[in-house]
Design a protein around this motif. Structure first.
Motif, PDB file in Angstrom:
ATOM      1  N   CYS A 131      92.765  41.368 -25.053  1.00  0.00           N
ATOM      2  CA  CYS A 131      91.732  41.398 -24.009  1.00  0.00           C
ATOM      3  C   CYS A 131      92.315  41.233 -22.603  1.00  0.00           C
ATOM      4  O   CYS A 131      91.582  41.340 -21.616  1.00  0.00           O
ATOM      5  N   TYR A 134      91.467  43.800 -19.905  1.00  0.00           N
ATOM      6  CA  TYR A 134      90.062  43.724 -19.493  1.00  0.00           C
ATOM      7  C   TYR A 134      89.830  42.552 -18.541  1.00  0.00           C
ATOM      8  O   TYR A 134      89.082  42.673 -17.562  1.00  0.00           O
ATOM      9  N   ALA A 138      88.707  42.926 -14.660  1.00  0.00           N
ATOM     10  CA  ALA A 138      87.549  42.218 -14.113  1.00  0.00           C
ATOM     11  C   ALA A 138      87.915  41.472 -12.832  1.00  0.00           C
ATOM     12  O   ALA A 138      87.164  41.499 -11.846  1.00  0.00           O
TER      13      ALA A 138
END
Length: 161
Positions: A131, A134, A138
């Motif tokens: 992750c 990601y 963000a």
């Protein structure tokens, strides 16, 4: 009312406006300079830790890219100070302010990239999680929103025509 008054919203000469804008720019640069210098100083120490030799090749490449970006950001954000010293007393302050403003914008962009690659490296080493891209994306979106989108929106929305 002359052109300078209409453009700037203040009754000031071009030189007075340049002086004011220079002072504002230097105050803004001080904040960014401090952050980039602390980050860059920290980055320079990482290579001398035992953990660095254990990093995967990809992480070492990310580290090198991060250090180079940090060095470039430091140069761009210190550049306005050097520019001011070199051109002081030459009656070019309005042009110098525009150039310093561009240098600062580039420095902030480089700082954004430095922080992005730093975060990428730290999260890769700390979590080994899929992750990570990601999370980094963000944060980059958040930086872009805070540093560019909202200011440009405010500029467009609140600038009188």
């Amino acid at each position: 009312m002359d052109g300078a008054s209409r453009r700037g919203g203040r009754d000031e000469s071009e030189d007075e406006r340049a002086d004011r804008m220079w002072q504002e720019l230097i105050q803004e640069v001080r904040v960014a300079q401090t952050g980039v210098q602390i980050l860059f100083g920290f980055l320079l120490t990482v290579v001398f830790t035992p953990k660095y030799a254990q990093l995967a090749h990809t992480d070492q490449v990310i580290y090198v890219v991060t250090v180079v970006l940090g060095a470039a950001a430091t140069g761009a954000l210190i550049g306005p100070v050097s520019l001011h010293r070199v051109v002081a007393g030459r009656r070019v302050k309005p042009r110098a302010v525009r150039l310093a403003s561009r240098m600062t914008f580039v420095g902030l962009l480089l700082l954004l990239l430095t922080m992005t690659t730093s975060l990428l490296l730290i999260l890769r080493v700390a979590t080994h999680s899929d992750c990570v891209p990601y999370l980094v994306a963000a944060v980059v979106i958040w930086y872009a929103l805070c540093w560019y989108v909202l200011p440009l929106w405010a500029r467009r929305r609140h600038t009188s025509r």
